[in-house]
Design an enzyme around this catalytic site. Structure first.
Site, PDB file in Angstrom:
ATOM      1  CG  HIS A  17     -28.485 -13.909 128.780  1.00  0.00           C
ATOM      2  ND1 HIS A  17     -27.944 -13.222 127.720  1.00  0.00           N
ATOM      3  CD2 HIS A  17     -29.320 -13.035 129.385  1.00  0.00           C
ATOM      4  CE1 HIS A  17     -28.416 -11.987 127.696  1.00  0.00           C
ATOM      5  NE2 HIS A  17     -29.272 -11.856 128.697  1.00  0.00           N
ATOM      6  CG  HIS A  19     -31.793 -10.361 132.970  1.00  0.00           C
ATOM      7  ND1 HIS A  19     -30.827  -9.420 133.216  1.00  0.00           N
ATOM      8  CD2 HIS A  19     -31.643 -10.717 131.663  1.00  0.00           C
ATOM      9  CE1 HIS A  19     -30.131  -9.190 132.110  1.00  0.00           C
ATOM     10  NE2 HIS A  19     -30.607  -9.967 131.147  1.00  0.00           N
ATOM     11  CG  HIS A 202     -26.863  -7.705 128.272  1.00  0.00           C
ATOM     12  ND1 HIS A 202     -26.471  -8.321 129.431  1.00  0.00           N
ATOM     13  CD2 HIS A 202     -28.157  -8.086 128.062  1.00  0.00           C
ATOM     14  CE1 HIS A 202     -27.488  -9.037 129.907  1.00  0.00           C
ATOM     15  NE2 HIS A 202     -28.524  -8.911 129.097  1.00  0.00           N
ATOM     16  CD  GLU A 205     -30.747  -7.010 124.199  1.00  0.00           C
ATOM     17  OE1 GLU A 205     -30.130  -6.313 125.035  1.00  0.00           O
ATOM     18  OE2 GLU A 205     -31.812  -7.614 124.459  1.00  0.00           O
ATOM     19  CG  ASP A 283     -32.707 -11.696 127.880  1.00  0.00           C
ATOM     20  OD1 ASP A 283     -32.060 -11.362 128.868  1.00  0.00           O
ATOM     21  OD2 ASP A 283     -32.845 -10.961 126.877  1.00  0.00           O
ATOM     22  CG  ASP A 284     -35.584 -10.449 130.824  1.00  0.00           C
ATOM     23  OD1 ASP A 284     -35.218 -10.234 131.988  1.00  0.00           O
ATOM     24  OD2 ASP A 284     -34.974 -10.004 129.829  1.00  0.00           O
TER      25      ASP A 284
HETATM   26  N1  ADE Z   1     -32.268  -6.516 131.464  1.00  0.00           N
HETATM   27  C1  ADE Z   1     -33.167  -7.508 131.444  1.00  0.00           C
HETATM   28  N2  ADE Z   1     -33.276  -8.004 130.203  1.00  0.00           N
HETATM   29  C2  ADE Z   1     -32.412  -7.304 129.415  1.00  0.00           C
HETATM   30  C3  ADE Z   1     -32.060  -7.353 128.050  1.00  0.00           C
HETATM   31  N3  ADE Z   1     -32.615  -8.215 127.190  1.00  0.00           N
HETATM   32  N4  ADE Z   1     -31.139  -6.479 127.605  1.00  0.00           N
HETATM   33  C4  ADE Z   1     -30.581  -5.604 128.434  1.00  0.00           C
HETATM   34  N5  ADE Z   1     -30.877  -5.517 129.722  1.00  0.00           N
HETATM   35  C5  ADE Z   1     -31.788  -6.371 130.224  1.00  0.00           C
HETATM   36 ZN    ZN Z   2     -30.261 -10.121 129.133  1.00  0.00          ZN
END
Ligand code: ADE
Ligand code: ZN
Length: 344
Positions: A17, A19, A202, A205, A283-284
């Site tokens: 996971h 991005h 997703h 969340e 994630d990011d």
């Molecule tokens: N796009 C990038 N990070 C995200 C996240 N945590 N939740 C939903 N969309 C995303």
């Molecule tokens: Zn994500």
């Protein structure tokens, strides 16, 4: 480096996971803005870091997404997408990530008049180079932006068809509240018909357990991204555990986006105790103060996880990956050799 830190860093692992646009570091954002003549509202790398709230939190998912979409305006050329992806894969390989499944958000680029072809060619060229240089394998998952409408997702699906051989599957991301999986049921069905082999989304969340059920029943996902709020529904937890559905959990993201108030309240250990197949992901990473090793370490310290829990998360990741049976066996062998040597 503490011994736990060393154990985590050297452990062979996968990331499921991630991005790619969320791995854009402030320095690269600054450099690409200069290279492409893009006006940023920040005058220095330090100002970008401040906007990323290093050490502080966003208010919620949308508060982060506003910055995330603005930040990627510096990505324009094939070289930009290549450099971004290669930088992530180099960093992942340094942390002994052996395999990564990477999300990308084509609509966030095509809506700025960057062609789909530019995006995919840059990313895949870097994936090939990284495998050759560092042995790290990777695959691509194309995400639809759920705040946009169904027709826009269909248009993106059509645009992606010439590159289908480089895209493993489809996903669903962006602002969750008010954008349930049901909105994309027909797009996911069509993608499957077109030969995309796997689907993820997703769900849970920020959205309610009902969205998790929709992802399972209407989108027929093979893996759930996040899934935290499934824990509010006992029957759903039982269903997820019984079916072996994997959850791609992202602890530092959950903390930075206020999905949890404190990492010590993160439900990861509860997920494992309830028999859920939880995996560890970043994630990011640029926006959330940590790549996958930092996620393992932060949550292990916060929840007092030991080596066995950490190995379980790594095993779950390999099990939940979409690699070939041969590659899976090879990853499992690497991890079990590592586990055996670590306890010897
Ligand atoms: N796009 C990038 N990070 C995200 C996240 N945590 N939740 C939903 N969309 C995303
Ligand atoms: Zn994500």
């Amino acid at each position: 480096m503490s011994s736990l830190q060393e154990f985590i860093k050297a452990m062979p692992k996968v990331e499921l996971h991630l991005h790619i646009e969320g791995s854009l570091e402030p320095q690269m954002m600054f450099d690409l803005a200069q290279r492409n003549g893009v006006e940023l509202s920040y005058g220095s790398v330090e100002e970008i870091e401040a906007a990323f709230r290093r050490g502080a939190r966003f208010e919620n998912l949308q508060d982060f997404l506003d910055l995330y979409y603005a930040g990627m305006s510096v990505l324009k050329t094939e070289a930009d997408f290549h450099d971004l992806t290669l930088a992530y894969l180099e960093r992942a390989a340094e942390q002994n990530v052996a395999h990564a499944e990477i999300f990308f958000d084509p609509q966030a680029h095509t809506d700025r008049d960057v062609p789909f072809e530019t995006v995919i060619k840059g990313i895949t060229r870097a994936m090939d180079a990284a495998e050759e240089r560092w042995g790290i394998t990777s695959q691509l998952i194309m995400c639809f932006l759920r705040h946009l409408d169904e027709e826009a997702a269909f248009a993106t699906l059509r645009e992606s068809l010439p590159y289908k051989d480089r895209i493993l599957g489809i996903g669903l991301d962006s602002g969750e509240q008010g954008n349930p999986p049901s909105k994309f049921q027909r797009v996911f069905a069509e993608a499957r018909k077109q030969g995309f082999r796997v689907a993820v989304a997703h769900a849970g969340e920020e959205g309610p357990p009902e969205y998790v059920r929709e992802a399972l029943d209407l989108l027929q996902v093979d893996r759930l991204d996040h899934g935290n709020r499934a824990l509010e529904d006992d029957a759903l937890v039982e269903r997820l555990a019984a079916s072996g559905m994997a959850l791609t959990v992202c602890p530092l993201s959950n903390y930075k986006l206020c999905v949890v108030d404190d990492l010590r309240q993160h439900p990861l250990k509860i997920m494992l105790d309830q028999g859920l197949k939880a995996t560890m992901n970043s994630d990011d990473p640029s926006y959330f103060d940590g790549y996958v090793s930092e996620n393992y370490l932060a949550v292990s310290e916060a929840l007092d996880l030991g080596r066995e829990d950490i190995l379980t998360l790594a095993r779950n990741g390999i099990e939940a990956s979409f690699v070939s049976p041969e590659r899976k066996k090879s990853l499992q062998r690497q991890l079990e050799d590592y586990a055996a040597a670590a306890v010897a």
